[in-house]
Design a protein around this motif. Sequence first.
Motif, short mmCIF file in Angstrom:
data_model
loop_
_atom_site.label_atom_id
_atom_site.label_comp_id
_atom_site.label_asym_id
_atom_site.label_seq_id
_atom_site.Cartn_x
_atom_site.Cartn_y
_atom_site.Cartn_z
N CYS A 236 0.83 -1.19 0.00
CA CYS A 236 0.00 0.00 0.00
C CYS A 236 0.87 1.24 0.00
N ASN A 237 0.20 2.36 -0.20
CA ASN A 237 0.90 3.64 -0.13
C ASN A 237 1.01 4.11 1.31
N ALA A 238 1.66 5.24 1.45
CA ALA A 238 2.01 5.68 2.80
C ALA A 238 0.83 6.08 3.66
N ASN A 239 -0.15 6.68 3.06
CA ASN A 239 -1.19 7.28 3.88
C ASN A 239 -2.45 6.43 4.02
N VAL A 240 -2.37 5.22 3.58
CA VAL A 240 -3.55 4.36 3.66
C VAL A 240 -3.85 4.04 5.12
N ALA A 241 -5.10 4.12 5.45
CA ALA A 241 -5.51 3.88 6.84
C ALA A 241 -5.12 2.47 7.28
N LEU A 242 -4.67 2.39 8.47
CA LEU A 242 -4.19 1.09 8.94
C LEU A 242 -5.22 0.35 9.78
N ASP A 243 -6.42 0.87 9.81
CA ASP A 243 -7.47 0.09 10.49
C ASP A 243 -8.30 -0.65 9.46
N ARG A 244 -7.72 -0.88 8.34
CA ARG A 244 -8.41 -1.60 7.26
C ARG A 244 -7.47 -2.68 6.74
N LEU A 245 -8.05 -3.71 6.19
CA LEU A 245 -7.20 -4.76 5.65
C LEU A 245 -6.60 -4.30 4.32
N PRO A 246 -5.45 -4.82 3.98
CA PRO A 246 -4.83 -4.43 2.71
C PRO A 246 -5.77 -4.67 1.53
N GLY A 247 -5.90 -3.66 0.70
CA GLY A 247 -6.73 -3.78 -0.49
C GLY A 247 -8.09 -3.13 -0.35
N TRP A 248 -8.48 -2.84 0.87
CA TRP A 248 -9.81 -2.24 1.04
C TRP A 248 -9.83 -0.75 0.74
#
Lengths: 658, 242
Positions: A236-248
């Motif tokens: 994922c990229n840097a700012n993707v929320a981390l309370d979500r599974l990868p790809g969501w």
Amino acid sequence: MAQRENSRGTDRLTHEDHEADSENDTSMVHNFIHAVRRPISRPPTTIATSSSGASSATTLTTAASSAASATSVDSVSSAEVTLTRPIDSRMSDVEQTSLNVAPSVRHYPQLPLRTAQNRASQQHPHRQGAAIPLPEREDSSRTRVITFGTLKKASMPNRASTLSPPSIEKHSVEKTDKTELSEDDLQVRYTGPGKADSDASAIRANRPIPPQCGVYYYEILIKSNGQQGYIGIGACNANVALDRLPGWEPLSWGYHGDDGNGFEGCGNGRPFGPVFTTGDVIGCGINFRNMSLFYTKNGIYLGVAFRNLKGPLYPTVGMRTSGEIVEANFGQREFVFNIEEYVKDEKMEAWQSLEDNLQKEAASKNQVGFLSQNLSKLVLSYMIHHGYSESARQFASDLAPQSSNQKGHGTHGSSEFDCASMVQDTERRKEIRKTILSGDIDQALTMLEESYPGITTSNEDMLLQLRCRKFVEMVSSASSPLRALDKQALAKIPKASASADVEMQDQHEPGRSDSAMMDVDGKPSEINVIVNDGAPQLEGLGLLKNAIQYGQFLQEQYKSNRRSCVKTMLIDAFSVLAYSDADSSSGLGGHLGSKAVSREKVASTVNLAILASQHLPTTAPLETVYRQATVALSELTRQGVGEAAFFDLNHDLEYKHL
Amino acid sequence: MAKKVISKEEWNARLAEVQVDRDDLNKLIMNYLIIEGYKDAAEKFSQESGAKPPVNLESIQNRMVVRTAIQRGHIEEAIERVNDLNPEILDTNPKLFFHLQQQRLIEYIREGRVMEALEFAQEELAPRGEENPEFLSELERTMSLLAFDLNGPSPVSDLLTPAQRQKLASELNSALLLSQSQEKDPKLPALLKMCWWAQQQLDERCTYPKIKDFNKAELVMEPMGAVGGGSQGSSSSAVAGA
């Protein structure tokens, strides 16, 4: 394992090297390759003992180095993972925790070659866990103790760190509470409630994968499927929320174990591969040649899941139901999948696409053998340039054999390979070179003037170099017969610099002025030689006289010249008088070098001067091509062009094995 | 978006930093000479440069004879030689065989033997062209040589260049090497290709001193917005060739 690391380490180059180089190093590709062979001495990556429970953070790092965490074309890099997590509420300091959005799998390049110290530490990974937390360039030491505080500080200036947007900061503590690291530094266990999608927690490396690696690969072992096995693996990229599974989320890509679906920026996946569960090893590879992401399961290639990825990309793993445990392999162990084979295939593909492009180019130019037709000329000019005249002549005639039935475009043979005159020139240069190398500078000067009239007058520095060499040769030839004598007596000779009443003899130098006093160090002194009977010493003395006379001539010629390089050259030349054996002297004479080396230097200066006077390139075109290829490839790498990693001069030319 | 510009000075400084080992380049040259079958040149080069030939030079004699025949335009002789060495080579390689026949046709035309050329084309080449459309278009292109003045410029004049013969000679040489299960690609072309590729990629991203003519390898800074500006001088004329 340590053994393996050591042996493989030499073959690896890491991202860290790569990335660091890409910024500063002009010859990155080169270094890249060289790094494979030369030992790199860098400050050892200090491995700080992770702070214990008291320090409020469990920080664990795998000092992965061996089998390659990241696989670049020629060098499978190693990487380190630092997993950090606050474990208790003492860490609630917002500022501190905000930077640690969630436990993050920190991946970064690492040195391929370990120092002894470092190796030792790797043998005890459990004792000494953490390594470089954030190898941003600003930090030159690459040595850090990982605690939360320092980690925070370190992350601040990192251009692509997990410096989180405020919205995430808010949740960071919660999220970090949902995962926990095991003691062996590599395992991540989900500890959250695991009830809803909002309970998901992802871990992300704090540093992007450098595209220059070509191919990046890591594997995740599912230690436990937990309740449902909602485990996602990807990038994922840097700012993707981390309370979500990868790809969501947008700019996030993930492959999920519970349904085998691939998710690309949204909550609805599409079928991609098999489901995975406890005991499976899932590999995730990013191919920067075409910006695609592929997966493997238990060593089997599953295919490309996503294309058109956009960087900067970070490895990421997410979990959602309780009991889930995964373990990362960033190269500290051998991969289940044969990534090296994959890279090899990719490399062939890269070459194939190069060839295809070349074909197109040739077709558009309507040229037969575009590029390859240049080859023979490059080879020929290389031979000519370096004075391999016999080879050049032979090769030229091999290329364009005289043909009885050649009509029409027969002129090509002569016009393209009109090298007769060039070969002749080569021969002349070769002769002059040979003469200089034999030490006969006078002869070389004569030949120069004959073949290239005016060259000595238009090249002052070359002339001075030749003259200085002549002086050294004269002193040197005087010293050998003299040395045959009483060594003690002789030892004094070279200390002398001049004598006023030396007979002039044997002057070759055209247009030389008449006798002039030469004064090397301001104090003309007498030659203080104990002359014994016998011919050799007389001969030696005569030669020495000549030499000194010539030295005086030089002094006179150049006394009004204020250029510092002229003075330096003269001083260097005269310093030979300080040695009994002009050329074998080391010490101060280091800049003079051995006889062969200094002659070679003069010969090469003369060669370049001749080439310049003939308007010929001073570098063989083939060498220029080599340099250009090196610099152009490294510039591509510097600009983050992943495909450039697939072309590697040293490796692809393999001349080491020729 | 303006492209990044890397100045000549900076580029030259980078070029100067590259370590070029003469021995390594000599080995590349040697490898090229041997694989391409230039036995005599390889021998001389070995003597002069000190580069050791990695194989017994005699072993390249056969290939050299074939190469020389092609380069002289003696295609039939080359075919006979190859068949003497190993008849399977041409049997199993229709494309190569077609190219040999095509070259024979070219040589007929070059020599002005028009009737023979026509006859040969109809009897030997046309049937193969029917089997393979790729061959057919090459045949047509070759035949169009007849429509032009051989000494003047024409769209197909490249067929008459020595480069055309060399290309065929290399193709045949590769096939011979392959049949002897030897490495068939010299390393030197890879260097050129990598250089070419890297420059192509770089062209999209920045302006820098570039090699336009690989014969002379002079570095040319592309003038802004212009194609092949004045600074290039005559350097490209050589490559344009025929």
